[in-house]
Scaffold this motif. Structure first.
Motif, PDB file in Angstrom:
ATOM      1  N   PRO A  65      24.926  38.405 -47.075  1.00 52.82           N
ATOM      2  CA  PRO A  65      25.963  37.685 -47.830  1.00 52.82           C
ATOM      3  C   PRO A  65      26.410  36.384 -47.179  1.00 52.82           C
ATOM      4  CG  PRO A  65      26.571  39.985 -47.538  1.00 52.82           C
ATOM      5  CD  PRO A  65      25.393  39.734 -46.668  1.00 52.82           C
ATOM      6  N   PRO A  69      24.550  32.359 -49.840  1.00 52.84           N
ATOM      7  CA  PRO A  69      25.108  31.239 -50.604  1.00 52.84           C
ATOM      8  C   PRO A  69      24.542  29.895 -50.171  1.00 52.84           C
ATOM      9  CG  PRO A  69      26.850  32.719 -49.923  1.00 52.84           C
ATOM     10  CD  PRO A  69      25.607  33.156 -49.209  1.00 52.84           C
ATOM     11  N   ILE A  70      24.304  29.733 -48.876  1.00 53.85           N
ATOM     12  CA  ILE A  70      23.823  28.433 -48.408  1.00 53.85           C
ATOM     13  C   ILE A  70      22.375  28.215 -48.843  1.00 53.85           C
ATOM     14  CG2 ILE A  70      23.386  27.046 -46.364  1.00 53.85           C
ATOM     15  CD1 ILE A  70      25.811  28.171 -45.130  1.00 53.85           C
ATOM     16  N   ALA A  73      22.420  27.376 -52.335  1.00 52.87           N
ATOM     17  CA  ALA A  73      22.851  25.997 -52.553  1.00 52.87           C
ATOM     18  C   ALA A  73      21.672  25.041 -52.410  1.00 52.87           C
ATOM     19  CB  ALA A  73      23.953  25.621 -51.579  1.00 52.87           C
ATOM     20  N   GLY A  76      20.009  25.142 -55.481  1.00 52.32           N
ATOM     21  CA  GLY A  76      20.803  24.412 -56.458  1.00 52.32           C
ATOM     22  C   GLY A  76      20.575  22.920 -56.361  1.00 52.32           C
ATOM     23  N   GLY A 130      21.601  25.231 -60.619  1.00 51.10           N
ATOM     24  CA  GLY A 130      21.663  23.799 -60.327  1.00 51.10           C
ATOM     25  C   GLY A 130      21.239  22.934 -61.495  1.00 51.10           C
ATOM     26  N   LEU A 140      32.074  19.842 -59.570  1.00 49.27           N
ATOM     27  CA  LEU A 140      32.566  20.571 -58.401  1.00 49.27           C
ATOM     28  C   LEU A 140      33.141  21.916 -58.822  1.00 49.27           C
ATOM     29  CD1 LEU A 140      33.360  20.901 -55.476  1.00 49.27           C
ATOM     30  CD2 LEU A 140      35.306  19.444 -55.861  1.00 49.27           C
ATOM     31  N   GLY A 143      30.236  24.203 -59.709  1.00 51.32           N
ATOM     32  CA  GLY A 143      29.585  24.707 -58.503  1.00 51.32           C
ATOM     33  C   GLY A 143      30.418  25.778 -57.824  1.00 51.32           C
ATOM     34  N   SER A 144      31.723  25.514 -57.709  1.00 55.30           N
ATOM     35  CA  SER A 144      32.607  26.513 -57.105  1.00 55.30           C
ATOM     36  C   SER A 144      32.537  27.813 -57.875  1.00 55.30           C
ATOM     37  CB  SER A 144      34.048  26.021 -57.105  1.00 55.30           C
ATOM     38  OG  SER A 144      34.130  24.713 -56.612  1.00 55.30           O
ATOM     39  N   PHE A 146      30.198  29.168 -59.831  1.00 55.48           N
ATOM     40  CA  PHE A 146      29.030  30.044 -59.750  1.00 55.48           C
ATOM     41  C   PHE A 146      28.820  30.573 -58.339  1.00 55.48           C
ATOM     42  CE2 PHE A 146      25.406  28.233 -57.647  1.00 55.48           C
ATOM     43  CZ  PHE A 146      25.412  26.868 -57.851  1.00 55.48           C
ATOM     44  N   VAL A 147      29.194  29.804 -57.314  1.00 52.96           N
ATOM     45  CA  VAL A 147      29.090  30.332 -55.949  1.00 52.96           C
ATOM     46  C   VAL A 147      30.016  31.535 -55.785  1.00 52.96           C
ATOM     47  CG1 VAL A 147      29.601  29.848 -53.531  1.00 52.96           C
ATOM     48  CG2 VAL A 147      28.332  28.196 -54.873  1.00 52.96           C
ATOM     49  N   LEU A 148      31.243  31.406 -56.303  1.00 49.52           N
ATOM     50  CA  LEU A 148      32.201  32.499 -56.159  1.00 49.52           C
ATOM     51  C   LEU A 148      31.749  33.735 -56.931  1.00 49.52           C
ATOM     52  CD1 LEU A 148      35.536  30.476 -56.384  1.00 49.52           C
ATOM     53  CD2 LEU A 148      34.587  31.602 -54.398  1.00 49.52           C
ATOM     54  N   GLY A 151      28.920  35.433 -55.147  1.00 48.21           N
ATOM     55  CA  GLY A 151      29.441  36.160 -53.993  1.00 48.21           C
ATOM     56  C   GLY A 151      30.101  37.464 -54.401  1.00 48.21           C
ATOM     57  N   MET A 152      30.845  37.408 -55.516  1.00 51.75           N
ATOM     58  CA  MET A 152      31.520  38.609 -55.986  1.00 51.75           C
ATOM     59  C   MET A 152      30.515  39.679 -56.387  1.00 51.75           C
ATOM     60  SD  MET A 152      34.723  38.541 -55.763  1.00 51.75           S
ATOM     61  CE  MET A 152      35.452  37.281 -54.763  1.00 51.75           C
TER      62      MET A 152
END
Lengths: 193, 205
Positions: A65, A69-70, A73, A76, A130, A140, A143-144, A146-148, A151-152
């Motif tokens: 985890p 995400p990185i 990215a 993306g 992406g 922004l 992006g925030s 879909f990353v969140l 992660g969930m």
């Protein structure tokens, strides 16, 4: 615990307290949140990452985890730049099949191998998100979102995976892996056919 | 006979308190019109802008998380540096023009600070302090250029600095209150999310 849950829920009630609300930032955030869960192939693959992490135990259960995400990215960024990649839908369907099978068979490769497999698929998933980014209302926020959400979904997979320490729970987790793989096969056929 | 009051553990009290503070920040509907006319609204403007603009709230919160990971003593230094940095930045930003490279540096702040949180390394105090100061200046600058000319300068600047101090305090306080190892991993994961969001943002610039 209930109090904390209530307070967290309260935090998310007012969706309007955002600067530069031209109607776009909240919309971008919402569409970003929804994008990963708009495709069942995404959802099951992300949950499978969490399930597999639970099966692999430490340190995979936290390394995956933290790094996913990185790596996602990077995928993306490739999607934003439209760098050519093999068909993304195929990659995502394959990710569901491979990760689902790994969970179903309780495969335990060395850490570097597991990380490589998950990382490769992370690129595909990130790429899919992406490609939508430049067209999003507020990039922004999108992006925030879909990353969140991604992660969930990992957290969900890990949470479900905590039951695997009991023998019956371990079987349930492996059954979930089978379900994930079946969904992956469906999407693979859909992508090819 | 005295009844025994059920006591929450101190860690949970702290966690609950920080979450309640967060809820208090995000709950308000409208700011009062009369206060805006009296120009106290400029303080609100300064306060709200950093915490409601995604390009500021994530990195500043990440600074708070990083500060917390460094331990209480170093966290206080970082808190002071973010306050000073924001103040310098917002004052400069009001006087200067909007510079394009500031946006790039602010995007990079996601990746740098988020990445450090993900790594969860103990840094020398001057490193985390310098990062907080530098990114405080650039984020403050961006907030300064967002100020409208009719606003009262002192109120707006105070608002921006208070917003940053609150965010970093909440972040650091929350991290410092964590005891279980999985919660510390969760903080690292959140750092990774912030770094990932930053990577996406820079890709678009």
């Amino acid at each position: 615990m209930k109090k904390i849950t209530a307070v967290v829920a309260l935090v998310f009630i007012p969706a309007r307290v955002l600067a530069h609300v031209t109607g776009d930032v909240a919309g971008g955030l919402a569409s970003g949140f929804l994008h990963p869960i708009s495709g069942l192939d995404h959802v099951v693959a992300m949950v499978a990452v969490g399930l597999w992490g639970s099966q692999l135990g430490k340190p995979a259960i936290w390394i995956l985890p933290v790094t996913f995400p990185i790596v996602m990215a990077f995928g993306g960024v490739m999607g934003v730049r439209e760098i050519p990649l093999p068909p993304v839908e195929l990659g995502i369907a394959l990710s569901a099949i491979v990760l689902g099978a790994a969970v179903a068979l309780s495969v335990k490769p060395p850490l570097w191998a597991a990380a490589a497999v998950v990382g490769a698929f992370a690129v595909f998933h990130g790429y899919a998100h992406g490609t939508e980014l430049p067209r999003a209302a507020a990039p922004l926020a999108y992006g925030s979102g879909f990353v969140l959400t991604t992660g969930m979904l990992h957290v969900c997979g890990i949470a479900i995976g905590t039951i695997h320490r009991w023998p019956a729970g371990a079987k349930v987790v492996r059954g979930c892996g089978v379900l994930v793989a079946v969904v992956g096969v469906y999407f693979l056929i859909r992508a090819i056919g | 006979m005295l009844c025994r009051r059920s006591a929450m553990q101190p860690a949970r009290v702290r966690a609950f308190a920080t979450l309640a503070a967060l809820a208090a920040i995000f709950l308000p509907g409208t700011a009062s019109a009369h206060l805006v006319d009296a120009r106290f609204g400029d303080f609100y403007a300064g306060l709200i802008h950093p915490i409601s603009a995604l390009e500021h709230v994530f990195p500043i919160l990440a600074v708070g998380l990083l500060a917390g990971q460094q331990g209480a003593k170093n966290a206080r230094v970082v808190l002071a540096c973010i306050a000073v940095g924001l103040l310098v930045g917002v004052v400069l930003g009001q006087r200067g023009d909007s510079l394009s490279w500031v946006a790039y540096v602010n995007g990079a702040s996601f990746v740098v600070v988020g990445g450090l949180v993900a790594l969860a390394r103990r840094l020398p105090v001057w490193v985390s302090a310098a990062l907080a100061g530098a990114f405080g200046v650039t984020h403050g600058y961006a907030n300064g250029t967002a100020m409208r000319p009719e606003m009262v300068v002192l109120n707006y600047d105070a608002g921006v600095v208070v917003a940053g101090v609150v965010l970093v305090s909440i972040g650091a306080g929350f991290v410092l209150s964590l005891e279980r190892s999985w919660t510390k991993v969760a903080v690292r994961v959140v750092g990774s999310w912030i770094a990932a969001i930053g990577l996406m943002t820079i890709a678009l610039m």
